[in-house]
Scaffold this motif. Sequence first.
Motif, PDB file in Angstrom:
ATOM      1  N   ASP A  51       0.809  -1.219   0.000  1.00 12.63           N
ATOM      2  CA  ASP A  51       0.000   0.000   0.000  1.00 12.63           C
ATOM      3  C   ASP A  51       0.841   1.267   0.000  1.00 12.63           C
ATOM      4  N   ASP A  52       2.073   1.166   0.428  1.00 10.91           N
ATOM      5  CA  ASP A  52       2.927   2.342   0.551  1.00 10.91           C
ATOM      6  C   ASP A  52       3.601   2.739  -0.763  1.00 10.91           C
ATOM      7  N   TYR A  53       3.260   2.052  -1.830  1.00 11.85           N
ATOM      8  CA  TYR A  53       3.963   2.287  -3.092  1.00 11.85           C
ATOM      9  C   TYR A  53       3.008   2.514  -4.259  1.00 11.85           C
TER      10      TYR A  53
ATOM     11  N   SER B  75      -1.851   2.630  -8.204  1.00 13.77           N
ATOM     12  CA  SER B  75      -1.704   2.896  -6.780  1.00 13.77           C
ATOM     13  C   SER B  75      -1.767   1.594  -6.001  1.00 13.77           C
ATOM     14  N   GLY B  76      -0.752   1.339  -5.177  1.00 14.08           N
ATOM     15  CA  GLY B  76      -0.787   0.150  -4.334  1.00 14.08           C
ATOM     16  C   GLY B  76      -1.855   0.239  -3.274  1.00 14.08           C
ATOM     17  N   ARG B  77      -2.275   1.458  -2.949  1.00 17.16           N
ATOM     18  CA  ARG B  77      -3.251   1.635  -1.875  1.00 17.16           C
ATOM     19  C   ARG B  77      -4.662   1.312  -2.334  1.00 17.16           C
ATOM     20  N   ASP B  78      -5.064   1.869  -3.473  1.00 16.89           N
ATOM     21  CA  ASP B  78      -6.466   1.673  -3.861  1.00 16.89           C
ATOM     22  C   ASP B  78      -6.655   1.121  -5.272  1.00 16.89           C
ATOM     23  N   GLY B  79      -5.551   0.801  -5.949  1.00 16.58           N
ATOM     24  CA  GLY B  79      -5.663   0.195  -7.266  1.00 16.58           C
ATOM     25  C   GLY B  79      -6.029   1.141  -8.391  1.00 16.58           C
TER      26      GLY B  79
END
Length: 133
Positions: free
Chosen positions: A35-37, A57-61
Amino acid sequence: EVQLVESGGGLVQAGGSLRLSCVVSGFTFDGFTFDDYAIGWFRQAPGKEREGVSCISGRDGSAYYVDSVKGRFTISADKARNTVYLQLSSLEPEDTAVYYCGARFRPSHFYYTDWIRYGMDFWGKGTPVTVSA
């Protein structure tokens, strides 16, 4: 340190498809997660500068594409495998290039508005894609 390893490149005829993979490792050492990347794909054709292709986004795709590949390329992420994929479809000879994936640590709120210019913190070694006419 974060490491990225690309695979899936090869020789394909125009109109064909390939799926590139980017395995990300080393980022959990300090307690960070996927999520941090942000993970992005860039490419560099012979004699040309490296250009951005797509980013996720690793956080929300959330996914981002440059105009030249919209509707033809699809980026996706499998967090369980720490892998980002780039599905290449309707390939054209102009897509011939070495494709690199990169990772950006803790992208800011504004990063995705100009992710190509902000760039990446870590890079893989690339995988070549050749599209024949």
